[in-house]
Write an enzyme that holds these catalytic residues in place. Sequence first.
Site, short mmCIF file in Angstrom:
data_model
loop_
_atom_site.label_atom_id
_atom_site.label_comp_id
_atom_site.label_asym_id
_atom_site.label_seq_id
_atom_site.Cartn_x
_atom_site.Cartn_y
_atom_site.Cartn_z
N SER A 108 0.87 -1.20 0.00
CA SER A 108 0.00 0.00 0.00
C SER A 108 0.89 1.23 0.00
CB SER A 108 -0.86 0.00 1.27
OG SER A 108 -1.45 1.25 1.49
N TYR A 142 -2.96 -1.14 10.11
CA TYR A 142 -2.82 -1.23 8.66
C TYR A 142 -1.49 -0.64 8.23
CZ TYR A 142 -4.19 -1.06 3.74
OH TYR A 142 -4.25 -1.24 2.37
C1 GCO Z 1 -7.56 3.87 4.52
C2 GCO Z 1 -7.61 2.99 3.31
C3 GCO Z 1 -6.22 2.66 2.89
C4 GCO Z 1 -6.34 2.11 1.50
C5 GCO Z 1 -5.51 2.85 0.54
C6 GCO Z 1 -4.04 2.69 0.71
O1 GCO Z 1 -8.31 3.64 5.45
O2 GCO Z 1 -6.76 4.82 4.44
O3 GCO Z 1 -8.33 1.80 3.56
O4 GCO Z 1 -5.68 1.83 3.85
O5 GCO Z 1 -6.17 0.77 1.48
O6 GCO Z 1 -5.89 2.40 -0.72
O7 GCO Z 1 -3.63 1.51 0.12
#
Ligand code: GCO
Length: 259
Positions: free
Chosen positions: A150, A163
């Site tokens: 990402s 994440y």
């Molecule tokens: C968020 C999004 C990101 C996406 C983005 C980055 O909450 O900011 O879910 O995590 O996945 O596309 O890859």
Amino acid sequence: MTNGSVLDTFSLEGRTALITGASRGLGWAMAQALAQAGAHVVLNARDEKALAGRESELKQDGLEASVAAFDVTDEAAAVDAVKEIAAFHGKLDILVNNAGMVHRQAVTELETADWQRVLDCNLTSCFVLAREAAKSMVGQGWGRIINTASIMSIVARPTIPPYVATKHALAGLTKALAVELGPKGVTSNAICPGYFATELNAALVNNPEFNALVTGRTPLGRWGREEELGPVAVFLASEASSYVNGHLLVADGGMITAL
Ligand code: GCO
């Protein structure tokens, strides 16, 4: 006289590819593209019904597909699935570690259990599947490991610490695999999507402020379209990327380049 066409290097004819999280979103877009490039795609997700529908869509278009329904966080199931695919097809050439999740919550309110769930799905499952797939790839001296990382492997934003942490770590795992498996003919690269209009991001697309942020901060002025990621995956899965290894391929419309 040149040796054949450069387009031939993008062909995946004769290749077997496992794509996790392939029933929707970016995983489904990449699976379609790999199949259209000639690969036999093994579609993974937890939802068998959804997978069966996607498999028949590809087969109706004369493409090669099968399914492997398992939860990527279930190590035993993941190990068995890779073994079955390699045994049935005689090999596993391409692994796209795409399955992932996001948990959006302020760090001060985040439960450790929720943190761990994201780690299990976004990071540990990618390690397990890469380890198992590599056993087949190394054996044949050729392989492609593609991790769906990402832009959050490179930058960060508030409220998604698990994440961001797992996508940064996945970039590191990609590089670790690249240096260890490269000598054995297996490349490992990451695709770093920016903001794509997927189901995972529906809440963000439908949030006027966040939508304005993405369209305002992205030089292309828009969200990514799922089908735009397919060719990126074909490139990294094919001979066209034969000297690309350990790379974080950002596909974000220029967002993290812009001030
Ligand atoms: C968020 C999004 C990101 C996406 C983005 C980055 O909450 O900011 O879910 O995590 O996945 O596309 O890859």
